[in-house]
Design a protein around this motif. Sequence first.
Motif, PDB file in Angstrom:
ATOM      1  N   ASN A   1       5.866  29.790  69.566  1.00  0.00           N
ATOM      2  CA  ASN A   1       6.135  30.973  69.924  1.00  0.00           C
ATOM      3  C   ASN A   1       6.044  32.734  69.184  1.00  0.00           C
ATOM      4  O   ASN A   1       5.095  32.687  69.782  1.00  0.00           O
ATOM      5  CB  ASN A   1       7.042  31.013  71.213  1.00  0.00           C
ATOM      6  CG  ASN A   1       7.610  30.290  71.987  1.00  0.00           C
ATOM      7  OD1 ASN A   1       6.736  29.380  72.197  1.00  0.00           O
ATOM      8  ND2 ASN A   1       8.559  30.091  72.575  1.00  0.00           N
ATOM      9  N   ASP A   2       6.836  32.932  67.866  1.00  0.00           N
ATOM     10  CA  ASP A   2       6.546  34.475  67.165  1.00  0.00           C
ATOM     11  C   ASP A   2       4.536  34.124  67.063  1.00  0.00           C
ATOM     12  O   ASP A   2       3.875  34.762  66.851  1.00  0.00           O
ATOM     13  CB  ASP A   2       7.087  34.463  66.086  1.00  0.00           C
ATOM     14  CG  ASP A   2       8.208  35.203  66.446  1.00  0.00           C
ATOM     15  OD1 ASP A   2       8.169  35.179  68.020  1.00  0.00           O
ATOM     16  OD2 ASP A   2       9.319  33.831  65.814  1.00  0.00           O
ATOM     17  N   ARG A   3       4.134  32.649  66.184  1.00  0.00           N
ATOM     18  CA  ARG A   3       2.981  32.515  66.272  1.00  0.00           C
ATOM     19  C   ARG A   3       1.850  32.982  67.296  1.00  0.00           C
ATOM     20  O   ARG A   3       0.342  33.548  66.623  1.00  0.00           O
ATOM     21  CB  ARG A   3       3.179  31.729  65.741  1.00  0.00           C
ATOM     22  CG  ARG A   3       1.204  31.707  64.935  1.00  0.00           C
ATOM     23  CD  ARG A   3       1.026  29.865  64.017  1.00  0.00           C
ATOM     24  NE  ARG A   3       1.031  29.160  65.330  1.00  0.00           N
ATOM     25  CZ  ARG A   3       1.755  27.936  65.600  1.00  0.00           C
ATOM     26  NH1 ARG A   3       2.732  28.230  64.847  1.00  0.00           N
ATOM     27  NH2 ARG A   3       1.391  27.053  66.574  1.00  0.00           N
TER      28      ARG A   3
ATOM     29  N   GLU B   1       1.454  36.628  68.023  1.00  0.00           N
ATOM     30  CA  GLU B   1       1.116  37.839  67.159  1.00  0.00           C
ATOM     31  C   GLU B   1      -1.028  36.820  67.112  1.00  0.00           C
ATOM     32  O   GLU B   1      -1.693  37.815  66.584  1.00  0.00           O
ATOM     33  CB  GLU B   1       1.555  36.897  65.423  1.00  0.00           C
ATOM     34  CG  GLU B   1       2.448  37.514  64.983  1.00  0.00           C
ATOM     35  CD  GLU B   1       2.373  38.964  65.280  1.00  0.00           C
ATOM     36  OE1 GLU B   1       1.812  40.045  64.554  1.00  0.00           O
ATOM     37  OE2 GLU B   1       3.287  39.633  65.237  1.00  0.00           O
TER      38      GLU B   1
END
Length: 183
Positions: A108-110, A113
Motif C-alpha cells: 500500500n505504501d508503494r 508513492e
Amino acid sequence: MSQEARNLPDQFRHCSNLMRRMYHQSGPMNTRHGQGKLMHYLLALDGATQKDLAKEMRMYPASLADVVRQAECNGFVTVAPNADDSRSTGVFLTDEGRAIAEKRAAANDRVAEEIFADFTDEERMQLEGLLAKLSDSLEKKATQEDDEDRRCNHRSRRSRRYDGHRKCGGRRMRKNDQFVSRG
C-alpha cells in the motif's frame, strides 16, 4: 451550476475507483471480506477487544465478529483472554497474519508513492487540506441527516406499533373477531 462543478463529483468518483483498483491489484490476494482491514488495524492495536476494534474500524460489532471468525479459521488471528481483564477477550495477529499484514502495508505504501509521484510536496499539502475540509463537511452533514432519519423512523415505527393494536376505527377488537376471514 457550471460544467466544471457538475463534473467534479464524477471526476472524484473516477479517481477513487482508479485508486481502489491500483490498491487491489498490488497487494497479496489471500485475504477477503474485511480481513485485510482487520489485520491492518491489528498491526497497531494487537490484542484489542472486538468492541474497540469495531469502534476504530467503524464497523458493526456483528459484522466484525464474522470477519474475526473468518480470519481465525484462516489462521490469521487468534482470540484469547486479555491479560489485564479475564472477562474480555483480545484479538491477536498470528505470525502468518502479521507477515501478510506487513506485506500489505508495504504494498500500500508503494502504491501510494506511485499514485502521488507526479505531485510536488506543496501540491500534496494542498490536496490534503482540501480533502480534510471535504471530509469534515461530509461527516457533519451525514451525522445531521442520520439523526433526522432516526427520529423519523422512530416516529413511524411507534405509530405502526400503535396502529397495530387499534383496529376497526380505533376500538380494540375482541379476540374472536381477529381471525375472521373476509371472504
